[in-house]
Write a protein that holds these residues in place. Structure first.
Motif, PDB file in Angstrom:
ATOM      1  N   GLN A   1       2.745   6.873  -6.794  1.00 47.15           N
ATOM      2  CA  GLN A   1       1.701   7.916  -7.230  1.00 47.15           C
ATOM      3  C   GLN A   1       2.410   9.390  -6.901  1.00 47.15           C
ATOM      4  O   GLN A   1       2.527   9.868  -7.618  1.00 47.15           O
ATOM      5  CB  GLN A   1       0.470   8.144  -6.580  1.00 47.15           C
ATOM      6  CG  GLN A   1      -0.364   6.927  -6.862  1.00 47.15           C
ATOM      7  CD  GLN A   1      -1.606   6.621  -5.936  1.00 47.15           C
ATOM      8  OE1 GLN A   1      -2.029   7.549  -5.246  1.00 47.15           O
ATOM      9  NE2 GLN A   1      -2.257   5.455  -5.923  1.00 47.15           N
TER      10      GLN A   1
ATOM     11  N   ARG B   1       1.010  -1.084  -0.092  1.00 48.06           N
ATOM     12  CA  ARG B   1      -0.037  -0.007   0.100  1.00 48.06           C
ATOM     13  C   ARG B   1       0.981   1.299  -0.006  1.00 48.06           C
ATOM     14  O   ARG B   1       0.811   2.282  -0.689  1.00 48.06           O
ATOM     15  CB  ARG B   1      -0.679  -0.138   1.289  1.00 48.06           C
ATOM     16  CG  ARG B   1      -2.013   1.299   1.301  1.00 48.06           C
ATOM     17  CD  ARG B   1      -2.320   1.325   2.840  1.00 48.06           C
ATOM     18  NE  ARG B   1      -2.973   2.814   2.862  1.00 48.06           N
ATOM     19  CZ  ARG B   1      -1.950   3.541   3.771  1.00 48.06           C
ATOM     20  NH1 ARG B   1      -0.826   3.465   3.663  1.00 48.06           N
ATOM     21  NH2 ARG B   1      -2.696   4.982   3.761  1.00 48.06           N
TER      22      ARG B   1
ATOM     23  N   ILE C   1      -1.882  13.074  -1.468  1.00 42.49           N
ATOM     24  CA  ILE C   1      -1.467  11.762  -1.324  1.00 42.49           C
ATOM     25  C   ILE C   1      -0.751  11.436  -0.049  1.00 42.49           C
ATOM     26  O   ILE C   1      -0.817  10.776   0.610  1.00 42.49           O
ATOM     27  CB  ILE C   1      -0.369  11.353  -2.457  1.00 42.49           C
ATOM     28  CG1 ILE C   1      -1.095  11.453  -3.671  1.00 42.49           C
ATOM     29  CG2 ILE C   1       0.290  10.219  -2.160  1.00 42.49           C
ATOM     30  CD1 ILE C   1      -0.305  11.413  -5.053  1.00 42.49           C
TER      31      ILE C   1
ATOM     32  N   LEU D   1       1.534   4.232  -3.102  1.00 40.14           N
ATOM     33  CA  LEU D   1       1.052   5.816  -2.666  1.00 40.14           C
ATOM     34  C   LEU D   1       2.600   6.715  -3.089  1.00 40.14           C
ATOM     35  O   LEU D   1       2.514   7.659  -3.437  1.00 40.14           O
ATOM     36  CB  LEU D   1       0.628   6.050  -0.912  1.00 40.14           C
ATOM     37  CG  LEU D   1      -0.611   5.493  -0.998  1.00 40.14           C
ATOM     38  CD1 LEU D   1      -1.050   5.491   0.529  1.00 40.14           C
ATOM     39  CD2 LEU D   1      -1.838   6.442  -1.765  1.00 40.14           C
TER      40      LEU D   1
ATOM     41  N   LYS E   1      -2.954  10.698   2.737  1.00 37.63           N
ATOM     42  CA  LYS E   1      -3.191   9.201   2.760  1.00 37.63           C
ATOM     43  C   LYS E   1      -2.120   8.221   3.243  1.00 37.63           C
ATOM     44  O   LYS E   1      -2.352   7.407   3.927  1.00 37.63           O
ATOM     45  CB  LYS E   1      -3.584   8.833   1.336  1.00 37.63           C
ATOM     46  CG  LYS E   1      -4.897   9.255   0.885  1.00 37.63           C
ATOM     47  CD  LYS E   1      -5.057   8.767  -0.525  1.00 37.63           C
ATOM     48  CE  LYS E   1      -6.227   9.470  -1.314  1.00 37.63           C
ATOM     49  NZ  LYS E   1      -6.433   8.816  -2.857  1.00 37.63           N
ATOM     50  N   LEU E   2      -0.766   8.853   2.942  1.00 41.59           N
ATOM     51  CA  LEU E   2       0.095   8.006   3.256  1.00 41.59           C
ATOM     52  C   LEU E   2       0.616   8.006   4.701  1.00 41.59           C
ATOM     53  O   LEU E   2       0.907   6.984   5.386  1.00 41.59           O
ATOM     54  CB  LEU E   2       1.516   8.406   2.387  1.00 41.59           C
ATOM     55  CG  LEU E   2       2.706   7.615   2.479  1.00 41.59           C
ATOM     56  CD1 LEU E   2       2.435   6.313   2.111  1.00 41.59           C
ATOM     57  CD2 LEU E   2       3.855   8.489   1.628  1.00 41.59           C
TER      58      LEU E   2
END
Length: 188
Positions: A38, A31, A53, A35, A56-57
């Protein structure tokens, strides 16, 4: 009643010996890798795209955080980043345990921050188990290029770590530290 740590993730987060090849931990690293990919593919995209991003990370991500690409981390969810932080090119963070980066921090290129470590006893190390220790970088810290920050280290507020240093022990606030191993060379 004491909580029994059953999962490898629980063991990892508590600094106990754990198996990094546990299926759940592998999934978590995949996961984070996606990320990071990205993020790294964005190039010089807008701040908003990058922060989306990063939020989220990372476990927490303050305002005005810029992470240059490429950037690599193990899990991401153990990294807390304050506001007004700049992380330069080619930073690697091994975050099996908490890695906390304060506010107003500058991190130079090619910096490596490790919370992951391995047992020094070769018999235990051969078993494949590893463990972690938290890393904390205080507010208003400048970490020069090519610095390695080892597991369990705290760098105090307003300190500067000279380029190429290897930080193996805690560094107090308001100092300049440099060398291998890093040592205080000037009080600010």
């Amino acid at each position: 009643m004491n909580h029994v740590l059953n999962s490898e993730k629980d063991k990892m987060k508590s600094g106990q010996l754990y198996n990094a090849f546990d299926a759940d931990l592998v999934k978590d690293r995949v996961r984070a890798s996606k990320l990071c990919t990205q993020l790294n593919e964005l190039g010089k995209a807008t701040q908003e795209s990058r922060e989306k991003i990063l939020k989220k990370l990372f476990k927490t991500c303050g305002m005005n955080v810029w992470v240059e690409s490429p950037f690599i981390c193990d899990y991401g969810y153990q990294i807390s980043v304050g506001s007004n932080v700049f992380i330069n090119f080619n930073c690697t963070i091994l975050d099996g345990e908490d890695v906390t980066i304060g506010n107003d921090v500058l991190i130079g290129p090619n910096v490596q921050i490790y919370s992951a470590t391995h047992p020094v006893d070769w018999k235990v190390r051969k078993s494949g188990l590893e463990n972690t220790l938290p890393v904390t970088i205080g507010d208003n810290v400048w970490v020069g290029g090519g610095v390695v920050i080892c597991p369990g280290v705290t760098i105090g507020n307003k300190s500067t770590i000279g380029a190429g240093s290897v930080v193996t022990k805690d560094i107090p606030s308001n100092v300049v530290a440099a060398g291998n191993p890093a040592r205080v060379i000037r009080v600010l």
